[in-house]
Design a protein around this motif. Structure first.
Motif, PDB file in Angstrom:
ATOM      1  N   GLY A  21       0.786  -1.224   0.000  1.00 10.94           N
ATOM      2  CA  GLY A  21       0.000   0.000   0.000  1.00 10.94           C
ATOM      3  C   GLY A  21       0.816   1.271   0.000  1.00 10.94           C
ATOM      4  O   GLY A  21       0.300   2.349   0.280  1.00 10.94           O
ATOM      5  N   THR A  41      -5.042   7.779  -2.609  1.00  9.44           N
ATOM      6  CA  THR A  41      -4.007   7.655  -1.585  1.00  9.44           C
ATOM      7  C   THR A  41      -3.706   9.015  -0.972  1.00  9.44           C
ATOM      8  O   THR A  41      -3.988  10.062  -1.555  1.00  9.44           O
ATOM      9  CB  THR A  41      -2.700   7.125  -2.190  1.00  9.44           C
ATOM     10  OG1 THR A  41      -2.224   8.067  -3.169  1.00  9.44           O
ATOM     11  CG2 THR A  41      -2.901   5.779  -2.845  1.00  9.44           C
ATOM     12  N   GLN A  95      -1.749   4.274   0.795  1.00 12.34           N
ATOM     13  CA  GLN A  95      -3.160   3.927   0.783  1.00 12.34           C
ATOM     14  C   GLN A  95      -3.739   4.088   2.187  1.00 12.34           C
ATOM     15  O   GLN A  95      -3.094   3.752   3.189  1.00 12.34           O
ATOM     16  CB  GLN A  95      -3.359   2.492   0.311  1.00 12.34           C
ATOM     17  CG  GLN A  95      -3.002   2.268  -1.139  1.00 12.34           C
ATOM     18  CD  GLN A  95      -3.232   0.826  -1.567  1.00 12.34           C
ATOM     19  OE1 GLN A  95      -3.833   0.048  -0.847  1.00 12.34           O
ATOM     20  NE2 GLN A  95      -2.721   0.481  -2.739  1.00 12.34           N
ATOM     21  N   ALA A  97      -5.727   2.315   3.704  1.00 15.84           N
ATOM     22  CA  ALA A  97      -5.736   1.032   4.411  1.00 15.84           C
ATOM     23  C   ALA A  97      -4.451   0.826   5.207  1.00 15.84           C
ATOM     24  O   ALA A  97      -4.472   0.221   6.289  1.00 15.84           O
ATOM     25  CB  ALA A  97      -5.923  -0.109   3.416  1.00 15.84           C
ATOM     26  N   GLN A 100      -4.816   2.909   8.270  1.00 16.30           N
ATOM     27  CA  GLN A 100      -5.819   2.339   9.172  1.00 16.30           C
ATOM     28  C   GLN A 100      -5.270   1.171   9.989  1.00 16.30           C
ATOM     29  O   GLN A 100      -5.813   0.846  11.053  1.00 16.30           O
ATOM     30  CB  GLN A 100      -7.052   1.896   8.385  1.00 16.30           C
ATOM     31  CG  GLN A 100      -7.949   3.028   7.908  1.00 16.30           C
ATOM     32  CD  GLN A 100      -8.650   3.743   9.060  1.00 16.30           C
ATOM     33  OE1 GLN A 100      -8.461   3.449  10.232  1.00 16.30           O
ATOM     34  NE2 GLN A 100      -9.474   4.709   8.697  1.00 16.30           N
ATOM     35  N   GLN A 101      -4.208   0.533   9.543  1.00 24.58           N
ATOM     36  CA  GLN A 101      -3.592  -0.518  10.343  1.00 24.58           C
ATOM     37  C   GLN A 101      -3.199  -0.016  11.723  1.00 24.58           C
ATOM     38  O   GLN A 101      -3.166  -0.782  12.690  1.00 24.58           O
ATOM     39  CB  GLN A 101      -2.340  -1.051   9.640  1.00 24.58           C
ATOM     40  CG  GLN A 101      -2.571  -1.779   8.334  1.00 24.58           C
ATOM     41  CD  GLN A 101      -1.254  -2.205   7.713  1.00 24.58           C
ATOM     42  OE1 GLN A 101      -0.417  -2.812   8.377  1.00 24.58           O
ATOM     43  NE2 GLN A 101      -1.068  -1.867   6.454  1.00 24.58           N
ATOM     44  N   GLN A 171     -13.922  -2.798   5.893  1.00 21.58           N
ATOM     45  CA  GLN A 171     -12.722  -3.601   5.649  1.00 21.58           C
ATOM     46  C   GLN A 171     -13.049  -4.845   4.826  1.00 21.58           C
ATOM     47  O   GLN A 171     -12.292  -5.218   3.916  1.00 21.58           O
ATOM     48  CB  GLN A 171     -12.092  -3.999   6.982  1.00 21.58           C
ATOM     49  CG  GLN A 171     -10.741  -4.675   6.861  1.00 21.58           C
ATOM     50  CD  GLN A 171     -10.122  -4.920   8.220  1.00 21.58           C
ATOM     51  OE1 GLN A 171     -10.807  -5.316   9.167  1.00 21.58           O
ATOM     52  NE2 GLN A 171      -8.836  -4.668   8.345  1.00 21.58           N
ATOM     53  N   ARG A 174     -13.404  -3.714   1.262  1.00 23.13           N
ATOM     54  CA  ARG A 174     -12.107  -3.400   0.653  1.00 23.13           C
ATOM     55  C   ARG A 174     -11.371  -4.670   0.257  1.00 23.13           C
ATOM     56  O   ARG A 174     -10.791  -4.761  -0.838  1.00 23.13           O
ATOM     57  CB  ARG A 174     -11.257  -2.580   1.619  1.00 23.13           C
ATOM     58  CG  ARG A 174      -9.883  -2.220   1.049  1.00 23.13           C
ATOM     59  CD  ARG A 174      -9.028  -1.498   2.067  1.00 23.13           C
ATOM     60  NE  ARG A 174      -8.706  -2.337   3.211  1.00 23.13           N
ATOM     61  CZ  ARG A 174      -7.725  -3.247   3.219  1.00 23.13           C
ATOM     62  NH1 ARG A 174      -7.000  -3.455   2.127  1.00 23.13           N
ATOM     63  NH2 ARG A 174      -7.474  -3.946   4.299  1.00 23.13           N
ATOM     64  N   GLU A 175     -11.369  -5.675   1.125  1.00 24.83           N
ATOM     65  CA  GLU A 175     -10.686  -6.928   0.819  1.00 24.83           C
ATOM     66  C   GLU A 175     -11.328  -7.622  -0.385  1.00 24.83           C
ATOM     67  O   GLU A 175     -10.636  -8.230  -1.209  1.00 24.83           O
ATOM     68  CB  GLU A 175     -10.705  -7.832   2.052  1.00 24.83           C
ATOM     69  CG  GLU A 175      -9.820  -7.301   3.181  1.00 24.83           C
ATOM     70  CD  GLU A 175     -10.019  -8.057   4.486  1.00 24.83           C
ATOM     71  OE1 GLU A 175     -10.977  -8.871   4.566  1.00 24.83           O
ATOM     72  OE2 GLU A 175      -9.231  -7.824   5.422  1.00 24.83           O
ATOM     73  N   ASP A 178     -10.096  -5.808  -3.473  1.00 27.09           N
ATOM     74  CA  ASP A 178      -8.717  -6.191  -3.771  1.00 27.09           C
ATOM     75  C   ASP A 178      -8.670  -7.506  -4.543  1.00 27.09           C
ATOM     76  O   ASP A 178      -7.857  -7.679  -5.458  1.00 27.09           O
ATOM     77  CB  ASP A 178      -7.918  -6.340  -2.473  1.00 27.09           C
ATOM     78  CG  ASP A 178      -7.564  -5.003  -1.844  1.00 27.09           C
ATOM     79  OD1 ASP A 178      -7.598  -3.978  -2.558  1.00 27.09           O
ATOM     80  OD2 ASP A 178      -7.265  -4.988  -0.645  1.00 27.09           O
ATOM     81  N   TYR A 209     -11.574   4.985   4.236  1.00 23.52           N
ATOM     82  CA  TYR A 209     -10.579   4.834   3.174  1.00 23.52           C
ATOM     83  C   TYR A 209     -10.466   6.045   2.263  1.00 23.52           C
ATOM     84  O   TYR A 209      -9.682   6.040   1.319  1.00 23.52           O
ATOM     85  CB  TYR A 209     -10.869   3.565   2.358  1.00 23.52           C
ATOM     86  CG  TYR A 209     -10.765   2.322   3.210  1.00 23.52           C
ATOM     87  CD1 TYR A 209      -9.562   1.971   3.810  1.00 23.52           C
ATOM     88  CD2 TYR A 209     -11.875   1.530   3.458  1.00 23.52           C
ATOM     89  CE1 TYR A 209      -9.459   0.853   4.624  1.00 23.52           C
ATOM     90  CE2 TYR A 209     -11.790   0.406   4.270  1.00 23.52           C
ATOM     91  CZ  TYR A 209     -10.580   0.077   4.853  1.00 23.52           C
ATOM     92  OH  TYR A 209     -10.471  -1.020   5.655  1.00 23.52           O
ATOM     93  N   TYR A 216     -11.762   3.287  -5.631  1.00 19.50           N
ATOM     94  CA  TYR A 216     -10.777   2.368  -5.061  1.00 19.50           C
ATOM     95  C   TYR A 216     -10.510   1.217  -6.039  1.00 19.50           C
ATOM     96  O   TYR A 216      -9.351   0.840  -6.277  1.00 19.50           O
ATOM     97  CB  TYR A 216     -11.292   1.826  -3.731  1.00 19.50           C
ATOM     98  CG  TYR A 216     -10.322   0.899  -3.039  1.00 19.50           C
ATOM     99  CD1 TYR A 216      -9.350   1.396  -2.172  1.00 19.50           C
ATOM    100  CD2 TYR A 216     -10.364  -0.478  -3.259  1.00 19.50           C
ATOM    101  CE1 TYR A 216      -8.449   0.546  -1.541  1.00 19.50           C
ATOM    102  CE2 TYR A 216      -9.465  -1.330  -2.639  1.00 19.50           C
ATOM    103  CZ  TYR A 216      -8.515  -0.809  -1.777  1.00 19.50           C
ATOM    104  OH  TYR A 216      -7.613  -1.662  -1.167  1.00 19.50           O
TER     105      TYR A 216
END
Length: 275
Positions: A21, A41, A95, A97, A100-101, A171, A174-175, A178, A209, A216
């Motif tokens: 990311g 981003t 990114q 994401a 957000q981690q 989330q 988003r996954e 991806d 996001y 996205y």
């Protein structure tokens, strides 16, 4: 400012491969560098030499060495030199994401004005630019991202999370994007995967996001497109493999996201490698 066609030949971009990311570039431009565009981003960086100017949120901003640029996801901006000498800069594209981690579902930090003198953010950005390279060790990368996320939060004045926002649902969506970026995805699909209704998902995805689910998706296709172009795949074949309808469809989105058509971007990447 009008572009200097003589000096434009010496413009260059050096890019490290996106990993986890994050993408890192260093570039030099005379005159007009980028037309108005937006990406999903954060763009966080420093001007190394010269004066870097850009239109952002209805105002013309200027960045000098010693300051930090922070462009929020999905905010339109351009780029140009403030003097005839041109400007050199380093930037990382992160990114949401990845941020957000470390924020754990808080709304994305927003830094007013696009340029800041905040010393903690300046140091965190320099560290990230140094450590977030293609061959960074996992712990080195995570350490730099954590410092950047915390500095962004401090520089923005952290806002409380809306109790109604569902980070886990966003989330999951988003996954799913991806994993499905090369095909058409509907909002109904995302709603079913996330466990939310269409409206709540659209709102919460933007909260966490910084962009819409569709944008996205497009940006993930463009990530794949750039990698294929650099491996030598033709633009026509790249567009098809990445999930675009055709080459013109990819070109339109590429220009909207990066301010350059794909052929020019590729030529500049090759010029830098040959230099």
């Amino acid at each position: 400012m009008d572009g200097d066609t003589t000096n434009a030949r010496s413009d260059w971009i050096s890019r490290s491969e996106s990993t986890g990311g994050v993408e890192r570039i260093e570039a030099f431009f005379h005159g007009n560098a980028y037309s108005m565009h937006r990406h999903d981003t954060y763009a966080i960086g420093v001007t190394l030499a010269g004066v870097q100017c850009f239109h952002y949120r209805r105002s013309l901003r200027s960045s000098l060495p010693g300051q930090t640029m922070v462009l929020h996801p999905d905010e339109a901006h351009d780029g140009q030199a403030g003097t005839r000498e041109g400007f050199r800069y380093q930037m990382i594209y992160v990114q949401p994401a990845a941020i957000q981690q470390f924020l754990g579902g808080q709304p994305l930090p927003f830094v007013e004005g696009g340029v800041t003198n905040d010393p903690r953010l300046f140091e965190a950005t320099k560290t990230a630019l140094r450590q977030l390279r293609g061959k960074a060790e996992p712990l080195e990368r995570d350490d730099a991202l954590a410092g950047l996320a915390l500095a962004l939060n401090c520089a923005s004045g952290a806002r409380p999370t809306r109790k109604s926002a569902d980070f886990a649902a966003a989330q999951r969506a988003r996954e799913y994007l991806d994993a499905s970026c090369t095909r058409a995805v509907t909002l109904d699909e995302l709603a079913a995967v996330s466990g939310q209704d269409r409206w709540s998902l659209s709102r919460d995805f933007r909260t966490f996001y910084g962009t819409s689910p569709y944008h996205y998706l497009i940006m993930r296709r463009l990530d794949a497109s750039r990698a294929m172009m650099l491996r030598g795949l033709s633009l026509v074949d790249t567009a098809a493999a990445a999930g675009f309808a055709d080459q013109s469809h990819m070109t339109r989105h590429f220009r909207d996201a990066y301010g350059l058509p794909p052929a020019r971007w590729l030529a500049m990447m090759r010029a830098r490698r040959a230099g």
